[in-house]
Structures are given as C-alpha cells and as structure tokens.
Enzyme design. Structure first.
Site, short mmCIF file in Angstrom:
data_model
loop_
_atom_site.label_atom_id
_atom_site.label_comp_id
_atom_site.label_asym_id
_atom_site.label_seq_id
_atom_site.Cartn_x
_atom_site.Cartn_y
_atom_site.Cartn_z
N ASN A 99 0.86 -1.18 0.00
CA ASN A 99 0.00 0.00 0.00
C ASN A 99 0.90 1.23 0.00
O ASN A 99 1.82 1.33 0.81
CB ASN A 99 -0.88 -0.05 1.25
CG ASN A 99 -1.86 1.09 1.35
OD1 ASN A 99 -1.49 2.21 1.66
ND2 ASN A 99 -3.12 0.81 1.09
N CYS A 129 -7.11 7.66 2.92
CA CYS A 129 -6.89 7.79 4.36
C CYS A 129 -7.52 9.10 4.84
O CYS A 129 -7.20 10.16 4.33
CB CYS A 129 -5.42 7.76 4.72
SG CYS A 129 -5.17 8.08 6.48
#
Lengths: 302, 261
Positions: A99, A129
């Site tokens: 990621n 995020c």
C-alpha cells in the site's frame, strides 16, 4: 477438495483472503500467530517515501461494534521497508501487495517505480486515508485528482495496480469506473468511514485528531452495499473490505461481487482471524457443494 | 497458536478457564485463569496479557492487563472496573473460557546490585508492580498509595512480602494521609535508589519531575488504549524523546527520563 484460487490483475492468489493495509503491520508482528504462507495476499501497512511520525495520542477509541483510529499513517518509509522488512516477507509463499501513499502524484510515481525496481509486483494506491492533512483522501474524493494519479502511476508501473477507494463520496461507482478507465487492475473498498466520538465529561473529542476512521462490524453493511454497487459498474476485480470478522462476512462480500476480501480490524481482536476465515470459506464451499470459489463471486440473487 | 519464531512449542495465544473472579473491595477484582494448554510462556514482571472479555462485538477488542501473579498453571490478573470491558469482565463466572494472548511487552529490568529498588505504586498500578516486588522481596523500599482505603488491594500479601512498605491514602482512611509523591519526600536520599513505578499518568508525570530534581533514574510502566497488543495497530503510541514508541511493544516499561511529557 475445493478450489479457492482467484486472479487479481497479474496476481494469482491461492485463496481470496488478504490482510487490510494498516491492520497487519509488515507481517512480522503476526508471524508468530499466523502462517503467513496460508494467506491469499499480504497487504502491508502504507508506505510513504520518507518515514512519517503519525498523529499525537490518543489515536484510537472503541465505539459500539467498531473502532475509531487516527494513526496518521505512521510508517518507516520506503528505504527502511525495502531494506528491513521486505527480505522477511519474501520468505513466505504468499502474494505481497504494498500500500503506498504520497502527498503529490510525483511521490506516488516514485514509490511505484522504486518498489518495482525492488521486485514488487503489486501496489495498492492509498487515496482514501481520512487522517492526514495532505494527500490521502484528497485524491480519493476528487475525480479529477484520482484520474490523473491513476493514469500517471499506471504509466510508470507495470505490475498489478489496485486503487483503494474512500466511502466519503456520493457515488462510489463513478470513482470505480474512473479507476478502471485509467488502467487500474482492481479496486479495493472501502477504507474507514470518517467519524468521531466525544468525551462528555471533558467535553473534548476522544481522538487528538478530533475525527478518525471508523472500522469494524459497525461499517460492514455500508461496505457491503458499496461493493455490490461497484460490482455492477466495473469489470475489473473488486477487493471487498469493511468489518469482515468471520467467514460468513467474507462470503457475503464475495456474493456481493468481491473477488478478494481483506480482513482488517478483526486481526486486532484475534490474530488468527485470517486463518479462521480461510478455513471457514473452504468449509462453506464443501458443505454447499461449491467446487470453485468463482461460482460464488457475484452470486447474489436479487 | 505455536510460537514459530523460536521453533518451540510454547503458546502465546491460548484459551484459559476462569478459576476465580473475586471482588476484593469496591470495583477491584482478582481474576485467576488456568490455561487450557500446557506449554505457555512464563511472564516477567511488567508484562501483560490481552484478554477477550466478550465473544460479542461490543466491546470489540481484547483488553490489556498486567500480570499480577503467576505460576506454571495459573495466571492472576488484578483489575479495577473502569469501563464497559472491565464491567463485563467483573461478571464472568468460574468455568468460563477466555481467549488470551500473552505475555506481551517488555518487563522491568532487574536492578544492578548497587541500587536499592524504590517502588512506587499508585492505585491499580500495584497490579503491574506486584510481581517485581515479589521477586525483589526485602531488597526494595515500597510506597503504595490510593485515593482511599477501599482502593487498596492485597495489603496482607504485600505486608508479608516486604518490610519497607509505606501505605498512604489521599484521605487518610488507611496508613499515612498523603499522596505517594508526598510520601516520597519523607525518604532520605542518601542511598542509590532506582525507581520503579506504575500508576495514573499525572502521578507519573510529577514523578518524572521529582526524579529529575533528585537525580534519580528509573523505570515506569505506561498504560494506553491499545487494539492489538502486538505492535501492529500503532494505537498505543506514546511520545518519547526519540519519537513515538509503542507501549505494547517497546513498552510497557520505559526509562522514566525517556518520556516526553
């Protein structure tokens, strides 16, 4: 014997179960409790070019059937990851997905090219995020920004490109279609849901960041609905996640249209969770006469 | 689950049967667990266990508890009811089986010979320090304080272990009427003391100032909300002079001078 093999981009996974980024460290933390070679794929904690310190504590808080976090993407940075973590993970017979997160498109491009040069064949773009000031969700909530980012990374990276979408949009299908059109091999969803909690004694937010990302069983119905919606919008594989705690949850996501499933918060509660889910899917298949997992994908009747 | 790292057959994730869950005094309980596997890893003072207090999803996470006392087939946890998880835990009956991970974290380093251990326990902080006191016995000077008498636990056991014990309460309902910090002022610092402490964060913060003033060194065990206990969630981060550290992994025990209060 049941066949649980699935294909995501250029990756062939021995089963559809992977770990959700940010919930399994760099694999080492769980290697005592889980045979990592049994995982369909290991998705490691988000990596940035430079190490990131993260947010001040308190960073987490429990809510009914869920958990709020505002870790702030604390990570060791690309160089340390390649030198110190990668050799250990490579010792296991599982697919590895890294990621990645950046503040700018150039940072994402550099991360993908340097990881490719290190022999990595799959990346997941963290564009969702909710806990950092720049980058992250900025890319995931603007179609223009997401389109540019996916296009640029696609040009730079030959391996499997996964885009992880945010639920903080009015129609997630548009972001999924866009990712597909710009060359993503797969889409993962959902990231945590922006949320908050307040301490009524102090009248202060529970988290120092004020808001955080909600995960766990509390968000499963939302995640499941979004996977089902996206499944009708794109042809590329979907990795479904959000509150998967057991095999039954995982099967729901597969029936809704997920080719792979990622287990997140459940790892915190039970480090053996991923293995129990792999075993549970196999049992379900045996009990229901399902020979290949593909028979279940998008198997919802409605 | 077997400990694959060391290639041995020692378990750190296992089921354990509740043997006893006794209310000692208001809101304080002593839980005795009997692991259902034979080869568990023996804990050291300051280490902790993550206990699954519910099979439902609310509360969702395991809860961290210091090891209070242990033997080969018994783990004892001393705890105070503070929130939803511990309230549920206080109602768990003998015969119930809990999911357990541990021992986790680091432990209190043993004092070099030239030092006298000075152990300061605030409230339920005694749960973390008790096994250290047990190990050091009469080598240590112990100050144990709480707000009131009903928050003092296992006094008889402590009195049997160590002769240099000062007990104090904020309201004077038992022992000296003082906070542990006030009690510390009564000690003559003509010896080489090495501090060990666990208790409320504010007490530890003031203790850090005190140790700096006195030129003392020592160790404290910190408590933070944690989800996994294994170093993965990064939820229990604490600010140190060298950046954030994980209480569950680099701690729970830290040199007192390392914490950035």
């Amino acid at each position: 014997m049941v066949n649980t093999e699935v294909t995501i981009g250029k990756l062939t996974l021995k089963n559809p179960v992977m770990t959700a980024s940010g919930t399994f460290g760099y694999g080492e933390e769980y290697s005592e409790f889980v045979d990592l070679s049994r995982l369909g794929a290991l998705v490691v904690k988000g990596i940035s070019l430079k190490p990131m310190e993260g947010n001040p504590p308190p960073r987490i808080s429990e809510t009914p059937c869920g958990m709020l976090n505002a870790i702030g993407l604390q990570n060791i940075g690309l160089k340390k990851f390649i030198n110190e973590k990668l050799p250990f993970i490579k010792g296991f017979d599982t697919c590895l997905i890294v990621n990645i997160l950046g503040r700018t498109i150039d940072e994402y491009v550099r991360l993908s090219t340097e990881l490719e040069a290190s022999g990595l064949s799959a990346i997941e773009l963290n564009v969702s995020c909710p806990n950092v000031k720049s980058g992250g969700i900025e890319f995931g909530t603007s179609q223009k920004a997401l389109g540019r980012l996916t296009r640029k990374v696609r040009k730079a990276f030959k391996g499997t490109l996964i885009v992880k979408l945010s639920p903080k949009v009015s129609d997630i299908r548009e972001f999924a279609r866009l990712s597909e059109a710009e060359g993503a091999d797969a889409i993962s969803l959902i990231n945590t849901v922006p949320a908050m909690a307040i301490n009524i004694k102090t009248r202060m937010p529970v988290l120092s960041n004020v808001t955080g990302g909600l995960s766990g069983p509390a968000i499963k119905p939302i995640a499941l609905r979004m996977v089902w919606e996206v499944a009708s919008a794109v042809k590329i594989p979907i990795i479904g996640m959000g509150g998967i705690m057991n095999a039954s949850d995982a099967i729901e996501f597969i029936l809704a249209g997920a080719t792979g499933v990622a287990v997140g918060t459940s790892n915190f509660r039970n480090p053996a969770s991923v293995i129990e889910i792999i075993d549970g899917i196999e049992s379900y298949m045996r009990e229901n006469g399902i020979k290949h997992i593909k028979e279940l994908i998008r198997g919802i009747i409605c | 689950m077997k400990d694959n790292i060391k290639g041995s057959n020692i378990f750190r994730h296992f089921k354990a049967e509740v043997k006893d869950n006794i209310e000692l005094n208001k809101n304080h309980f002593l839980l005795t667990l009997s692991p259902l596997v034979e080869n568990i890893m023996m804990p050291a003072g300051g280490q902790f266990y993550m206990l699954g207090v519910s099979t439902l999803y609310d509360p969702l996470m395991k809860r961290p508890f210091s090891v209070f006392r242990f033997s080969e087939n018994r783990i004892q946890i001393l705890y105070r009811v503070r929130g939803k998880g511990t309230a549920i835990m206080s109602r768990i009956n003998s015969g119930c089986v809990l999911d357990v991970i541990g021992p986790l974290g680091n432990s209190y380093p043993m004092p070099p010979k030239k030092y006298t251990p000075l152990i300061v326990a605030g409230g339920i902080g005694i749960a973390s320090l008790f096994s250290l006191i047990h190990c050091l016995k009469d080598k240590s000077v112990v100050i144990y304080g709480a707000k009131t008498k009903s928050e003092l636990c296992m006094l008889d056991d402590l009195l049997g272990l160590v002769s240099g014990l000062t007990v104090c309460t904020d309201d004077g309902s038992y022992g000296k009427k003082a906070t542990v910090l006030e009690a510390l002022n009564d000690i003559a610092y003509d010896r080489d003391y090495l501090l060990y402490s666990c208790g409320p964060k504010e007490m530890l913060r003031k203790l850090a100032q005190f140790t700096l003033k006195k030129g003392l060194k020592g160790y404290i065990s910190l408590e933070e909300t944690m989800a996994c206990g294994l170093g993965a969630c990064l939820g229990c981060a604490v600010k140190t002079k060298n950046g954030y550290k994980r209480v569950c992994k680099e701690g729970t025990v830290f040199p007192i001078q390392d914490i950035a209060w």
